[in-house]
Design a protein around this motif. Structure first.
Motif, PDB file in Angstrom:
ATOM      1  N   LYS A  48     133.454  57.837  12.271  1.00 26.92           N
ATOM      2  CA  LYS A  48     134.704  57.341  11.537  1.00 26.92           C
ATOM      3  C   LYS A  48     135.941  58.162  11.987  1.00 26.92           C
ATOM      4  CE  LYS A  48     133.938  58.362   7.197  1.00 26.92           C
ATOM      5  NZ  LYS A  48     133.620  58.335   5.676  1.00 26.92           N
ATOM      6  N   GLU A  99     139.878  59.692  10.381  1.00 26.59           N
ATOM      7  CA  GLU A  99     141.049  59.655   9.568  1.00 26.59           C
ATOM      8  C   GLU A  99     142.227  59.784  10.087  1.00 26.59           C
ATOM      9  OE1 GLU A  99     140.354  61.991   6.021  1.00 26.59           O
ATOM     10  OE2 GLU A  99     138.487  62.734   6.753  1.00 26.59           O
ATOM     11  N   TYR A 155     144.507  57.065   5.741  1.00 26.03           N
ATOM     12  CA  TYR A 155     143.712  55.887   6.551  1.00 26.03           C
ATOM     13  C   TYR A 155     142.554  56.339   7.179  1.00 26.03           C
ATOM     14  CZ  TYR A 155     148.227  53.622   6.626  1.00 26.03           C
ATOM     15  OH  TYR A 155     149.444  53.057   6.342  1.00 26.03           O
ATOM     16  N   VAL A 156     141.290  55.346   6.572  1.00 30.32           N
ATOM     17  CA  VAL A 156     139.905  55.687   7.418  1.00 30.32           C
ATOM     18  C   VAL A 156     139.432  54.530   8.108  1.00 30.32           C
ATOM     19  CG1 VAL A 156     137.531  56.361   6.932  1.00 30.32           C
ATOM     20  CG2 VAL A 156     139.585  57.027   5.333  1.00 30.32           C
ATOM     21  N   GLN A 206     136.212  51.112   2.787  1.00 27.02           N
ATOM     22  CA  GLN A 206     137.575  51.226   2.402  1.00 27.02           C
ATOM     23  C   GLN A 206     137.917  49.996   1.973  1.00 27.02           C
ATOM     24  OE1 GLN A 206     138.113  54.159   3.248  1.00 27.02           O
ATOM     25  NE2 GLN A 206     136.038  54.341   4.377  1.00 27.02           N
ATOM     26  N   GLN A 220     141.626  50.465   0.511  1.00 22.41           N
ATOM     27  CA  GLN A 220     142.641  50.349   1.795  1.00 22.41           C
ATOM     28  C   GLN A 220     142.913  49.036   2.306  1.00 22.41           C
ATOM     29  OE1 GLN A 220     142.078  53.383   5.016  1.00 22.41           O
ATOM     30  NE2 GLN A 220     141.732  51.723   6.599  1.00 22.41           N
TER      31      GLN A 220
END
Length: 640
Positions: free
Chosen positions: A76, A78, A120-121, A135, A138
């Motif tokens: 992942k 960010e 943001y991820v 997410q 998001q």
């Protein structure tokens, strides 16, 4: 970046690709945090290359990082950024994270604008159904923003919808410039046509037209050689720019004034009934053109044409009626008529065919309808959605091209008004009629469309070259789409629970009058209940945007460059008698010198290939192994 002492060897390199879009680069300070598959994460690291501009439009920047040695596989990432600079927004295409020890690469396809002061991820491969994505908020906020950016409405009553204002995401790259006016000037100069573009008046002879063509712009030699031939006229229906009209004739329509006595002399000894029973008669009916508006100098027919397949398998016309209702002022033209009269009837049919081609086959079905699919996709499917990633490569520059085409070619007193019999108002009439009856599950699905026209059987109308080429390509595309959809929807529950997909479908089929795209015939009843229904829908969109568009677009110059071969404009009224005509009569009916040059130059520009072939995508959206293999397979099948 992330190298506090300047001497530590990097553990990873972040290869950051900034998109090639207007305003895509940024001077803002961008920070990333990496997470591994064991739950560990790095400290925030700034993407910074001292003494070097980075994160510029279209750039690929390598950022070594050295404080990630304790991380396992990166799962992942960010991203955050401040608001430094005049235009801090940043469009990121992708981030590839390379492990320096084992050289493994973890891919993060972003394909988004990163806004200042937001968080943001992104997951590795970033391709998930919404119900499986951590997410969710998001995705929700991104789609809310995109619905505002991609608001739409018809440009005129009855037309398919188009975007209200072109979003920055749709701007063309530096590598793909589609400026009609500048290209016209450049091509005219290169082809030695600059001085001729000011010519006015009519053509004095066919030799004057022949003299136009240079090596730069190309000479349509076959068209010049064969345009008078009946077999050539038949071949235009099978391998020209408009192959979607011809159908098997099972009986002569009542409105078509054809009798057995008229056509049997041209049926190689067969009676009319025998030719019908043998499936050797074919028909085109352009009723859709009846009553449309047109330029004051012209009149457009709404013709019917009967074709016969000869023993040598060549297709020839045996009867042409230029208006719908039979009567004394609407004769049936025959090959036995005066040669110039018969030739003129074929030209008038081709004028109607060219109108349908430009208005419906090309603009209506492969541009405007597909823009509707693109708009619904952008508004309802997150860029992380596998269906978005499947379809997005096929929408490349489409909305921008449509916006530019409508403003430059279809504008008042623009190219369509000046060079086509229909003018733009007649164009609007025909598109509005065509989309009323268009169905994705028939008209947009090649095997079903061929079946509806009686042409799916390869033994009927041999040498139907479009069918021979397009049908295998349809099955290749469907196989590609099936592999991807079956991978992501490996249980019925996943489709039922996919609320983004359900929203996409609902907007696609909601009537335009109620604020939707208005596409009829989407398989299923209100929702997708099987993978096959979604596969057919996506296959149709990909096929129309690629194969359908290629067939209608790329041969345009060859067909249109020599005016009598496929005239977009004919002066005068539709013939109401069979009086003998002369070559002078035909010359006087053609486009003027200036119109001809304008048609030549613009169709030459439109015929140029501006994007890569199917499977060789300019931008890669799908990186999971199944999708990559599917894309590789489509490329290999395409070549074979």
């Amino acid at each position: 970046m992330g190298n506090k002492h300047g001497t530590s060897l990097p553990t990873h390199i972040l290869h950051v690709k900034t998109g090639d879009k207007k305003g895509a680069g940024t001077d803002a300070n961008v920070a990333v945090v990496l997470h591994d598959d064991q739950g560990k994460k790095s400290a925030p690291m700034t993407l910074d290359r001292p003494l070097r501009d980075s994160l510029e439009r279209g750039s690929m920047d390598a950022h070594p990082v050295s404080d990630t040695s304790g991380l396992g596989k990166i799962r992942k990432m960010e991203i955050t950024m401040d608001a430094f600079g005049l235009a801090p927004d940043w469009f990121v295409e992708s981030v590839h994270i390379e492990h320096q020890q084992d050289k493994s690469i973890r891919v993060f396809p972003i394909h988004r604008w990163i806004r200042p002061k937001r968080h943001y991820v992104f997951d590795h491969l970033d391709c998930k159904l919404p119900q499986d994505d951590e997410q969710k908020e998001q995705r929700k906020s991104e789609l809310e923003e995109r619905r505002k950016l991609y608001e739409f409405a018809p440009k005129a009553p009855g037309l398919p919808v188009q975007v209200n204002q072109l979003p920055a995401d749709e701007a063309m790259s530096d590598a793909y410039k589609w400026d009609i006016e500048s290209r016209k000037k450049t091509l005219s100069r290169q082809a030695g046509l600059t001085g001729l573009m000011t010519l006015s008046g009519e053509w004095d002879s066919f030799d004057d037209i022949y003299a136009l063509y240079s090596d730069t712009i190309g000479k349509p030699s076959e068209q010049i050689l064969h345009w008078r031939d009946d077999e050539w006229f038949g071949a235009q229906r099978l391998a020209g720019v408009n192959t979607i009209l011809i159908a098997l004739c099972s009986s002569i329509p009542e409105k078509f004034g054809v009798t057995a006595e008229m056509v049997e002399p041209f049926l190689e000894g067969l009676t009319l009934k025998q030719a019908l029973d043998a499936k050797r008669l074919f028909i085109i009916d352009l009723k859709i053109l009846e009553g449309i508006r047109h330029n004051p100098e012209t009149e457009i027919g709404a013709p019917l044409v009967l074709f016969f397949q000869k023993g040598n398998q060549r297709l020839v016309p045996v009867a042409i009626q230029l208006q719908q209702d039979k009567g004394p002022n609407n004769p049936v033209f025959l090959p036995s008529d005066h040669p110039m009269t018969w030739l003129y009837a074929k030209m008038y049919y081709n004028n109607a065919d060219a109108t349908f081609h430009q208005v419906v086959t090309h603009l209506g079905f492969t541009h405007l309808l597909i823009e509707g699919v693109a708009l619904a996709t952008h508004r309802n499917l997150s860029p992380s959605h596998p269906i978005f990633r499947l379809l997005a490569p096929h929408f490349l520059y489409l909305i921008a091209i449509n916006d530019l085409a409508v403003s430059s070619l279809v504008s008042e007193n623009g190219w369509v008004d000046k060079t086509m019999s229909s003018g733009r108002l007649g164009m609007f009439d025909v598109v509005a009629k065509a989309i009323v009856d268009w169905r994705l599950d028939i008209d947009g699905t090649l095997p079903k469309h061929l079946e509806a026209r009686g042409l799916l059987d390869e033994n009927v109308l041999p040498n139907f070259y479009y069918r021979e080429d397009a049908l295998p390509l349809y099955w290749i595309i469907k196989k590609y789409v099936s592999q991807i959809i079956n991978h992501f929807y490996d249980s019925p529950e996943k489709m039922v629970e996919d609320y983004e997909l359900n929203s996409w479908r609902q907007e696609l089929e909601l009537e335009r009058e109620k604020g939707g795209i208005g596409i009829k015939g989407i398989p299923g009843s209100g929702t997708f209940s099987s993978n096959e229904e979604l596969i057919v829908t996506c296959t149709s969109a990909v096929f129309l945007a690629s194969v359908g568009h290629a067939a209608a677009n790329f041969p345009q110059y060859a067909e249109y460059a020599f005016p009598p071969n496929y005239p977009p404009f004919i002066k005068g009224q539709v013939p109401t008698n069979k009086n003998p005509l002369s070559e002078e009569d035909i010359l006087q009916s053609l486009s003027s010198k200036r119109q001809t040059l304008d048609v030549m130059v613009v169709t030459k520009i439109l015929s140029e290939k501006g994007t890569n072939s199917l499977g060789d995508f300019e931008v890669q959206y799908l990186y999971d192994p199944v999708s990559v293999k599917a894309a590789d397979t489509i490329g290999k099948n395409w070549l074979s």
